[in-house]
Motif scaffolding. Structure first.
Motif, PDB file in Angstrom:
ATOM      1  N   ASN A 184       0.895  -1.190   0.000  1.00 26.85           N
ATOM      2  CA  ASN A 184       0.000   0.000   0.000  1.00 26.85           C
ATOM      3  C   ASN A 184       0.910   1.210   0.000  1.00 26.85           C
ATOM      4  OD1 ASN A 184      -2.301   1.397   2.426  1.00 26.85           O
ATOM      5  ND2 ASN A 184      -2.408   1.576   0.213  1.00 26.85           N
TER       6      ASN A 184
ATOM      7  N   TYR B 256       2.409   5.118  -1.122  1.00 30.49           N
ATOM      8  CA  TYR B 256       2.038   6.533  -1.192  1.00 30.49           C
ATOM      9  C   TYR B 256       3.248   7.373  -1.569  1.00 30.49           C
ATOM     10  CZ  TYR B 256      -2.344   5.183   0.965  1.00 30.49           C
ATOM     11  OH  TYR B 256      -3.566   4.592   1.195  1.00 30.49           O
TER      12      TYR B 256
ATOM     13  N   ASN C 122      -6.383  10.320  -0.881  1.00 32.02           N
ATOM     14  CA  ASN C 122      -6.506   9.155  -1.752  1.00 32.02           C
ATOM     15  C   ASN C 122      -6.157   9.512  -3.189  1.00 32.02           C
ATOM     16  OD1 ASN C 122      -7.606   7.215   0.229  1.00 32.02           O
ATOM     17  ND2 ASN C 122      -9.382   8.603   0.274  1.00 32.02           N
TER      18      ASN C 122
ATOM     19  N   SER D 141      -8.677  11.592   3.716  1.00 37.45           N
ATOM     20  CA  SER D 141      -9.183  10.699   4.754  1.00 37.45           C
ATOM     21  C   SER D 141      -8.676  11.155   6.114  1.00 37.45           C
ATOM     22  CB  SER D 141      -8.749   9.252   4.488  1.00 37.45           C
ATOM     23  OG  SER D 141      -9.166   8.420   5.560  1.00 37.45           O
TER      24      SER D 141
ATOM     25  N   GLY E 160      -3.366   3.510   8.141  1.00 38.91           N
ATOM     26  CA  GLY E 160      -2.530   2.660   8.999  1.00 38.91           C
ATOM     27  C   GLY E 160      -1.189   2.341   8.359  1.00 38.91           C
TER      28      GLY E 160
ATOM     29  N   ASN F 121     -14.906   2.591   3.012  1.00 38.64           N
ATOM     30  CA  ASN F 121     -13.935   1.546   2.648  1.00 38.64           C
ATOM     31  C   ASN F 121     -14.637   0.202   2.802  1.00 38.64           C
ATOM     32  OD1 ASN F 121     -11.279   3.168   2.461  1.00 38.64           O
ATOM     33  ND2 ASN F 121     -12.134   3.825   4.415  1.00 38.64           N
TER      34      ASN F 121
ATOM     35  N   GLU G  67     -10.699   0.217  -1.363  1.00 36.52           N
ATOM     36  CA  GLU G  67     -10.564   1.425  -0.544  1.00 36.52           C
ATOM     37  C   GLU G  67     -11.359   2.591  -1.125  1.00 36.52           C
ATOM     38  OE1 GLU G  67      -7.066   2.905   1.145  1.00 36.52           O
ATOM     39  OE2 GLU G  67      -6.037   0.963   1.210  1.00 36.52           O
ATOM     40  N   ARG G  68     -12.010   3.330  -0.251  1.00 39.41           N
ATOM     41  CA  ARG G  68     -12.629   4.598  -0.631  1.00 39.41           C
ATOM     42  C   ARG G  68     -11.548   5.468  -1.284  1.00 39.41           C
ATOM     43  NH1 ARG G  68     -14.785   8.705   4.007  1.00 39.41           N
ATOM     44  NH2 ARG G  68     -12.592   8.489   4.646  1.00 39.41           N
TER      45      ARG G  68
ATOM     46  N   GLY H  92      -4.440  -0.646   6.469  1.00 40.59           N
ATOM     47  CA  GLY H  92      -4.184  -0.817   7.907  1.00 40.59           C
ATOM     48  C   GLY H  92      -5.400  -0.511   8.754  1.00 40.59           C
ATOM     49  N   THR H  93      -6.073   0.611   8.477  1.00 39.87           N
ATOM     50  CA  THR H  93      -7.279   0.935   9.251  1.00 39.87           C
ATOM     51  C   THR H  93      -8.365  -0.110   8.994  1.00 39.87           C
ATOM     52  OG1 THR H  93      -7.930   2.421   7.428  1.00 39.87           O
ATOM     53  CG2 THR H  93      -6.899   3.436   9.381  1.00 39.87           C
TER      54      THR H  93
HETATM   55  N1  LIG Z   1      -8.879   4.992   1.615  1.00 41.37           N
HETATM   56  C1  LIG Z   1      -8.911   5.328   3.053  1.00 41.37           C
HETATM   57  C2  LIG Z   1      -7.597   6.018   3.479  1.00 41.37           C
HETATM   58  C3  LIG Z   1      -6.367   5.104   3.394  1.00 41.37           C
HETATM   59  C4  LIG Z   1      -6.437   3.984   4.397  1.00 41.37           C
HETATM   60  C5  LIG Z   1      -5.533   2.788   4.156  1.00 41.37           C
HETATM   61  N2  LIG Z   1      -4.640   2.826   3.027  1.00 41.37           N
HETATM   62  C6  LIG Z   1      -4.822   2.356   5.432  1.00 41.37           C
HETATM   63  O1  LIG Z   1      -3.701   1.806   5.362  1.00 41.37           O
HETATM   64  O2  LIG Z   1      -5.439   2.523   6.525  1.00 41.37           O
HETATM   65  C7  LIG Z   1     -10.121   6.260   3.323  1.00 41.37           C
HETATM   66  O3  LIG Z   1     -10.554   6.993   2.408  1.00 41.37           O
HETATM   67  O4  LIG Z   1     -10.586   6.253   4.476  1.00 41.37           O
END
Ligand SMILES: N[C@H](CCC[C@H](N)C(=O)O)C(=O)O
Length: 288
Positions: A11, A13, A64, A70, A74, A198, A216-217, A226-227
């Protein structure tokens, strides 16, 4: 603009250090869209800024790939911890990072090269009220444990959990029956979720392990969330198919996270963080 590309279980970024770069607020969303584009940009699941905070060692913001912001990330926050230590912005192994979901506490695990390899994060409390997501499937002050939504004539049961950001968890016996690429976008934008959601499909292997797939949203299918893994373990505990206070291994496409939903109501996540590369992004319309 200098950037660092990092990932947690794939994941990935684009990270921008706001101690080095000044980016106007209105430039953030179009920048996230531009850098995330795998064909015309760098290619990533979104943009994360790391910068000063008045209440913590650093502040993290996460956008995103579609430019939406967001509350938390995580996999991203573990990479933020790694960035701060490896780039000598801190030499502490216990640090705090401010997010829109609150201040997270991180324990950085340092390897023999004096670099961060894995990070344990107190991801804060699970939010269990429908109003916390938000989701419109019933009484706002109650927990969305066995809620239902209709999709193309099919009725699906879900559990709604917030980790500061919203998650709809579906328990399935076999992920193949509900491919996330088909159901994910339909649930993400379902009318029950005013701020979208999500979407996670999970299969319990036993009380200490589960298989996990995510849409994922704002980013679609990612290798890991992670979340989402935190929300999935909270849902499993609420349904009494996992145990509070016990480590649960979540098997994601990109690898495993260890999650514990503790008796203090907080969720603890342990997993890796890796730096891919640094680079220079030349498109800075805000300087024109
Ligand atoms: N797409 C998620 C944000 C990224 C969460 C995800 N990549 C993580 O690792 O928690 C949202 O719009 O709430």
């Amino acid at each position: 603009m200098r950037f660092t590309k990092m990932h947690g279980l794939g994941n990935n970024y684009i990270y921008v250090d706001l101690w080095q770069e000044q980016i106007p607020e209105e430039a953030l969303s179009p920048l996230a869209i531009a850098v995330s584009d795998v064909n015309r940009g760098i290619g990533s699941d979104g943009l994360i800024t790391i910068g000063p905070s008045a209440v913590a060692d650093a502040q993290m913001r996460i956008l995103n790939a579609d430019g939406s912001e967001s509350q938390n990330c995580g996999n991203g926050i573990r990479c933020v911890g790694k960035y701060l230590y490896d780039h000598a912005l801190t030499k502490a192994s216990a640090i705090t990072v401010e997010t829109k979901a609150g201040v997270m506490k991180l324990d950085l695990h340092i390897d023999e090269r004096d670099l961060v390899s894995t990070v344990t994060v107190d991801m804060g409390p699970a939010r269990l009220r429908r109003a916390d997501l938000p989701v419109l499937s019933g009484e706002p002050e109650e927990t969305a444990l066995h809620d239902e939504l209709s999709l193309n004539g099919e009725t699906l049961q879900f559990t709604g959990i917030s980790m500061g950001n919203p998650h709809a968890i579906f328990f399935v016996d076999d992920a193949k029956t509900h491919p996330v690429e088909v159901y994910g976008p339909l649930v993400e934008r379902h009318a029950l979720f005013p701020e979208r959601v999500n979407v996670e499909f999970i299969t319990m292997k036993n009380r200490r392990e589960l298989d996990f797939r995510v849409w994922e949203r704002g980013s679609g299918i990612t290798q890991a969330c992670g979340t989402g893994a935190c929300a999935a373990v909270v849902a499993a505990c609420l349904h009494n198919v996992s145990d509070r206070g016990e480590d649960v291994t979540v098997h994601l496409l990109g690898g495993d996270l260890v999650i514990r939903y503790d008796y203090d109501g907080h969720v603890y996540m342990t997993g890796p963080a890796e730096e891919i590369c640094t680079g220079d992004w030349p498109h800075e319309p805000w300087r024109a």
